[in-house]
Design a protein around this motif. Sequence first.
Motif, PDB file in Angstrom:
ATOM      1  N   GLU A  35       1.004  -0.678  -0.294  1.00  0.00           N
ATOM      2  CA  GLU A  35       0.302   0.051   0.279  1.00  0.00           C
ATOM      3  C   GLU A  35       0.995   1.038  -0.077  1.00  0.00           C
ATOM      4  N   THR A  36       1.914   1.039   0.532  1.00  0.00           N
ATOM      5  CA  THR A  36       3.022   2.066   0.587  1.00  0.00           C
ATOM      6  C   THR A  36       4.155   2.648  -0.490  1.00  0.00           C
ATOM      7  N   SER A  37       4.235   1.480  -1.400  1.00  0.00           N
ATOM      8  CA  SER A  37       4.979   1.010  -2.295  1.00  0.00           C
ATOM      9  C   SER A  37       5.540   2.369  -3.339  1.00  0.00           C
ATOM     10  N   PRO A  38       6.554   2.934  -3.752  1.00  0.00           N
ATOM     11  CA  PRO A  38       5.663   4.032  -5.184  1.00  0.00           C
ATOM     12  C   PRO A  38       5.286   3.583  -5.429  1.00  0.00           C
ATOM     13  N   ILE A  39       4.765   4.361  -7.263  1.00  0.00           N
ATOM     14  CA  ILE A  39       3.948   4.062  -8.323  1.00  0.00           C
ATOM     15  C   ILE A  39       4.328   5.429  -9.226  1.00  0.00           C
ATOM     16  N   ARG A 123      -0.247   5.671  -1.221  1.00  0.00           N
ATOM     17  CA  ARG A 123       0.548   7.332  -1.216  1.00  0.00           C
ATOM     18  C   ARG A 123      -0.559   7.964  -1.740  1.00  0.00           C
ATOM     19  N   LYS A 124       0.971   9.003  -1.641  1.00  0.00           N
ATOM     20  CA  LYS A 124      -0.209  10.493  -1.592  1.00  0.00           C
ATOM     21  C   LYS A 124       0.266  11.852  -2.896  1.00  0.00           C
ATOM     22  N   GLY A 125       1.044  10.312  -3.788  1.00  0.00           N
ATOM     23  CA  GLY A 125       1.424  11.236  -5.054  1.00  0.00           C
ATOM     24  C   GLY A 125       2.683   9.845  -5.654  1.00  0.00           C
ATOM     25  N   TYR A 126       3.282  10.092  -7.124  1.00  0.00           N
ATOM     26  CA  TYR A 126       4.095   9.188  -7.317  1.00  0.00           C
ATOM     27  C   TYR A 126       5.158  10.095  -8.008  1.00  0.00           C
ATOM     28  N   TRP A 127       6.405   9.148  -8.770  1.00  0.00           N
ATOM     29  CA  TRP A 127       6.766   9.005  -9.310  1.00  0.00           C
ATOM     30  C   TRP A 127       6.869   9.560 -11.325  1.00  0.00           C
ATOM     31  N   GLN A 145       0.138  21.638 -15.283  1.00  0.00           N
ATOM     32  CA  GLN A 145      -0.979  20.847 -14.519  1.00  0.00           C
ATOM     33  C   GLN A 145      -1.137  21.210 -13.289  1.00  0.00           C
ATOM     34  N   GLU A 146      -2.292  22.260 -13.095  1.00  0.00           N
ATOM     35  CA  GLU A 146      -2.152  22.683 -11.625  1.00  0.00           C
ATOM     36  C   GLU A 146      -2.704  21.273 -10.934  1.00  0.00           C
ATOM     37  N   ASN A 147      -2.069  21.185  -9.884  1.00  0.00           N
ATOM     38  CA  ASN A 147      -2.238  20.848  -8.367  1.00  0.00           C
ATOM     39  C   ASN A 147      -1.881  18.980  -8.651  1.00  0.00           C
ATOM     40  N   ALA A 148      -0.708  19.080  -9.765  1.00  0.00           N
ATOM     41  CA  ALA A 148      -0.041  18.060 -10.084  1.00  0.00           C
ATOM     42  C   ALA A 148       0.524  17.037  -8.842  1.00  0.00           C
ATOM     43  N   ARG A 149       0.289  15.331  -8.461  1.00  0.00           N
ATOM     44  CA  ARG A 149       0.524  15.433  -6.935  1.00  0.00           C
ATOM     45  C   ARG A 149       2.116  13.908  -7.402  1.00  0.00           C
ATOM     46  N   PHE A 150       2.860  14.941  -8.975  1.00  0.00           N
ATOM     47  CA  PHE A 150       4.272  13.800  -8.293  1.00  0.00           C
ATOM     48  C   PHE A 150       5.116  14.502  -7.904  1.00  0.00           C
ATOM     49  N   GLU A 151       5.689  13.223  -6.842  1.00  0.00           N
ATOM     50  CA  GLU A 151       6.981  14.225  -5.352  1.00  0.00           C
ATOM     51  C   GLU A 151       8.501  14.242  -6.911  1.00  0.00           C
ATOM     52  N   VAL A 152       8.748  13.803  -8.053  1.00  0.00           N
ATOM     53  CA  VAL A 152       9.549  14.346  -8.520  1.00  0.00           C
ATOM     54  C   VAL A 152       8.810  13.828  -9.828  1.00  0.00           C
ATOM     55  N   ALA A 153       9.701  14.686 -11.033  1.00  0.00           N
ATOM     56  CA  ALA A 153       9.093  14.258 -12.108  1.00  0.00           C
ATOM     57  C   ALA A 153      10.533  14.431 -13.323  1.00  0.00           C
TER      58      ALA A 153
END
Length: 272
Positions: A35-39, A123-127, A145-153
């Motif tokens: 459940e907490t693994s990266p996406i 996860r709250k965000g994605y890679w 992109q407004e409010n984009a939830r990527f942790e890193v792009a």
Amino acid sequence: MSIPIGKSVFTITDPAAEPDQPVPVFAYRPESFAETSPILIALHGYKRNAKTYRDDWSAHAERLGALLLAPKFSQAAFPGPRAYEVGNMRTMDRRSFLPRQRWSYGLVERLFDHVKAMTDSQRKGYWLYGHSAGGQFVHRLALFQENARFEVAIAANAGAYTLARPGERFPYGLDRIPDLEDVQVQGFTRQLVVMVGENDTNTANAMLLRSEEAMRQGPHRHARGLYFFEDGRTEAKRMMLPFRWRLVSVPDVGHSNRGMARAAAAWLAENA
């Protein structure tokens, strides 16, 4: 429906795509995914070869423990560069902007929500990673992109860039962009990695953009990545804004997704 361990493919529908054109998503789920693994969302180049990108990234996703998603932006669903790498932001005649829900960038956010529901991910965000045309898509998503939830792009080996300032016509700069300052504030303060292959210097490549605006950024992709990064740093300093971009120059790699994926995975393992 859930995503099985190993390689699989599923489809989604999305308002950014042309009507009646489902979007295939090539996936890889490590056995260790929890459940907490990266996406990790990986975006293909101009060949629209999402399956190849999934396959290039699968071993890295296994080591990272990350659920890998490679959506296919097909020509039928997203015709031409306007609809894919430039985000479907404008009408076909390029005279006006489309509503934000039609922009291609939003598909990434909606895919993230879709997969969270499929996997019960917390996860709250994605890679986010994109190579070549996908690198163009990724850096523009970071800007627009407004409010984009990527942790890193990670934008790897993009062929040309939207400079984060006015002075060049869109899509090479921010001339006539609504809410200009808001775009710059959100763009500069997000964690964007500009990744360039040091051998990506072929000036004769048939797919290399050669417009006047692209050539002002440099004669090849490596030079253009350096230019985009330094131009952004200069503009952020002028505006007295925080600047969270990173520049990663990858030795001994040219215009190769396989080589850049290896470098991006190593960067994620150390920094994400």
